[in-house]
Design a protein around this motif. Structure first.
Motif, PDB file in Angstrom:
ATOM      1  N   ALA A 234       0.818  -1.231   0.000  1.00  0.00           N
ATOM      2  CA  ALA A 234       0.000   0.000   0.000  1.00  0.00           C
ATOM      3  C   ALA A 234       0.849   1.277   0.000  1.00  0.00           C
ATOM      4  O   ALA A 234       0.560   2.218  -0.748  1.00  0.00           O
ATOM      5  N   ASP A 235       1.910   1.310   0.796  1.00  0.00           N
ATOM      6  CA  ASP A 235       2.715   2.538   0.860  1.00  0.00           C
ATOM      7  C   ASP A 235       3.476   2.776  -0.450  1.00  0.00           C
ATOM      8  O   ASP A 235       3.629   3.911  -0.904  1.00  0.00           O
TER       9      ASP A 235
ATOM     10  N   ALA B 249       1.016   3.991  -2.958  1.00  0.00           N
ATOM     11  CA  ALA B 249       0.681   5.387  -2.654  1.00  0.00           C
ATOM     12  C   ALA B 249       1.793   6.327  -3.130  1.00  0.00           C
ATOM     13  O   ALA B 249       1.526   7.389  -3.714  1.00  0.00           O
TER      14      ALA B 249
ATOM     15  N   ASP C 280       9.111   8.140   8.870  1.00  0.00           N
ATOM     16  CA  ASP C 280       8.739   7.235   7.772  1.00  0.00           C
ATOM     17  C   ASP C 280       9.707   7.319   6.593  1.00  0.00           C
ATOM     18  O   ASP C 280       9.693   6.460   5.704  1.00  0.00           O
TER      19      ASP C 280
ATOM     20  N   ILE D 292      -4.987   2.353  -0.158  1.00  0.00           N
ATOM     21  CA  ILE D 292      -4.054   3.381  -0.606  1.00  0.00           C
ATOM     22  C   ILE D 292      -4.445   4.735  -0.018  1.00  0.00           C
ATOM     23  O   ILE D 292      -3.592   5.498   0.447  1.00  0.00           O
TER      24      ILE D 292
ATOM     25  N   LYS E  58      -5.870   5.240   2.747  1.00  0.00           N
ATOM     26  CA  LYS E  58      -5.463   5.208   4.167  1.00  0.00           C
ATOM     27  C   LYS E  58      -3.984   5.515   4.292  1.00  0.00           C
ATOM     28  O   LYS E  58      -3.559   6.280   5.156  1.00  0.00           O
ATOM     29  N   SER E  59      -3.210   4.918   3.401  1.00  0.00           N
ATOM     30  CA  SER E  59      -1.774   5.125   3.453  1.00  0.00           C
ATOM     31  C   SER E  59      -1.428   6.583   3.118  1.00  0.00           C
ATOM     32  O   SER E  59      -0.533   7.179   3.717  1.00  0.00           O
TER      33      SER E  59
ATOM     34  N   VAL F 163       0.510   8.069   6.145  1.00  0.00           N
ATOM     35  CA  VAL F 163       1.966   8.178   5.979  1.00  0.00           C
ATOM     36  C   VAL F 163       2.364   9.549   5.430  1.00  0.00           C
ATOM     37  O   VAL F 163       3.321  10.164   5.882  1.00  0.00           O
TER      38      VAL F 163
END
Ligand SMILES: N[C@@H](Cc1ccc(O)cc1)C(=O)O
Length: 508
Positions: A42-43, A46, A130, A168, A170-171, A175
């Motif tokens: 996902a990250d 994204a 991150d 995605i 959410k990420s 993030v």
């Protein structure tokens, strides 16, 4: 004195790695559906989506913007990374033996730009804790491909959505701290999904994209798939062309054409062709594999090998080639372009962006499609390691070798060194490969721990078969080719044409 900066060319290098080509592991360009649907990615997805969005919004005057990079392919015919007095024309190589290799550095440029934007613009937006992890994700990221030749092919889920999938989004929020907003009325989400379409603030005519093939690309503020046929004064068609339409179900229908037939297991029309492309022994010459218009030079070894008995071929065209070579990488690629964009030969439809090579590259799906073409090229190279542009070299000996011809406007360094087909032959030097081509795996070692070319090639063939070989029908061991010549641009030819063929076994 001119400053170095104004004359330096943009070095296309791929995403940097220290890997030794064809020895050390390199990151994979992934299959898009598998990549996006794995929540563990996902990250990284994204990161990609944000970078692509940013890329699309860079100033259209910037040489390294999405607009300018996509504009290399055809319109607006501007010189790119070459002196302004060079007439850029359409740089893209179609109907040419350079078709497969020209698109390799082109895709590499696109991938590299997204990586640079990830590093320079997107990761700095993330929370400091991150950032090191995101940097690793960017370094191992490679551009995804869309395989439109598999059974039950569909437009990738992420391409179909004007909104981004939940994981995605959410990420993005968690993030990157991106404010993900949903418009309660339209359902539109910010940031937009940049894979759905490419949108411009003003009609594209303002940026130099004119009417082409009677289609109003000039009024479009978005790319389209299967837009309506345009007629002057048709308000509804005009609105749709302006705002863009994404009839992805029609894309799926076109790609599945033959799957609706006898059996749900029948490979797609393109699957059968891809299987033929990748079947060992199908091609004697690279040129036959590469393009729709390669003619062996008369008098060259390939022309002689192709010639039949004297007099036998009086009625055939001079460019007749043996049936085994009656498809090519460019030919399956063309079919996919028309199937994705929407074709003017279909009643009621106009030519969407992907179906017109002058503006095809602006639709983001172009890049997923061409990544697949590059994958097919790499697999074919692995299965046919001795075949290359060499037979065409004979033809060009007076003017220089075809394999050394510049793939304009792509440069390998800042000093105007042009890429050539020979320079891009080895793709792993650019820090990527494809899932089927992981030469470093232990299973390809022989008893002494040495790499076994034989094991490797056999396994690549096995994977090709598993993906594309027809699963129904009785195999006779023969490969029948029926060669029908027709004008592909005759309007209103149905998108699929059935032919009943009677094969009579010669019993003499
Ligand atoms: N013009 C190609 C199809 C095509 C469309 C768009 C492209 O970018 C490339 C090719 C054909 O004749 O079939």
């Amino acid at each position: 004195m001119t400053s170095a900066a104004t004359t330096e060319t943009y070095p296309i290098t791929g995403i940097p790695t220290n890997a030794r080509p064809q020895i050390d592991p390199v990151p994979l360009r992934p299959e898009i559906n598998a990549w996006v649907s794995n929540p563990a990615n996902a990250d990284q997805v994204a990161l990609f989506v944000l970078a692509l969005d940013k890329f699309q919004k860079l100033d259209y005057e910037d040489k390294l913007s999405y607009f300018k990079v996509c504009g290399i392919h055809g319109l607006p015919r501007a010189p790119w990374d070459q002196p302004p007095n060079v007439d850029g024309g359409y740089y893209c190589a179609h109907g040419s033996i350079l078709f497969p290799t020209w698109h390799r550095p082109y895709l590499l440029l696109f991938e590299q730009r997204i990586y640079e934007i990830m590093i320079n613009d997107i990761i700095p937006l993330a929370k400091p804790q991150d950032q090191p992890r995101l940097l690793d994700l960017a370094k191992s990221w490679r551009f995804p491909y869309w395989d439109w030749a598999v059974v039950n092919v569909d437009v990738p889920d992420i391409v179909r959505r004007p909104f981004l999938p939940e994981v995605i989004s959410k990420s993005l929020a968690g993030v990157f701290g991106v404010n993900v907003q949903k418009d309660p009325e339209t359902g539109a989400i910010q940031p937009n999904n940049p894979l759905y379409s490419f949108r411009t603030p003003e009609p594209m005519g303002k940026y130099g994209i004119p009417v082409d093939n009677s289609q109003p690309y000039d009024i479009a503020k978005s790319t389209s798939r299967y837009p309506p046929r345009y007629k002057q004064g048709d308000q509804s068609a005009e609105t749709q062309w302006t705002n863009g339409v994404q009839n992805n179900d029609d894309v799926t229908k076109a790609l599945r054409v033959q799957q609706d037939d006898d059996s749900p297991n029948h490979p797609s029309a393109l699957g059968g062709s891809v299987y033929r492309l990748l079947t060992p022994g199908q091609y004697k010459y690279y040129g036959d594999f590469a393009t729709v218009t390669y003619n062996p030079p008369s008098g060259s070894s390939s022309a002689k090998a192709d010639a039949g008995a004297p007099g036998e071929r009086e009625n055939l065209k001079a460019n007749f080639r043996p049936p085994s070579s009656h498809t090519s990488l460019e030919s399956v690629h063309n079919t996919a372009h028309h199937s994705i964009g929407g074709d003017f030969t279909l009643p009621g439809f106009g030519t969407g962006h992907m179906a017109d090579q002058s503006i095809a590259a602006f639709d983001p799906i172009f890049w997923l499609h061409h990544c697949h073409i590059d994958r097919l090229l790499a697999i074919w190279q692995t299965l046919n390691p001795d075949l290359w542009l060499l037979d065409a070299d004979v033809e060009r000996s007076a003017r220089g070798k075809m394999s050394e011809k510049a793939l304009s406007p792509f440069h390998a360094d800042k000093k105007r060194t042009s890429y050539t087909s020979n320079k891009v032959r080895e793709w792993t030097q650019f820090g990527y490969t494809y899932p089927e081509l992981q030469y470093w795996l232990p299973q390809y070692r022989d008893g002494n721990g040495k790499f076994s070319q034989e094991k490797y090639v056999a396994d690549v063939s096995r994977q090709v078969k598993a993906l594309y070989a027809p699963t129904t029908g009785t195999s006779t061991g023969y490969d029948y080719v029926v060669n029908v010549e027709y004008d592909r641009y005759v309007p209103r030819i149905p998108s699929r044409t059935d032919a009943d063929v009677l094969l009579i076994k010669d019993s003499h």
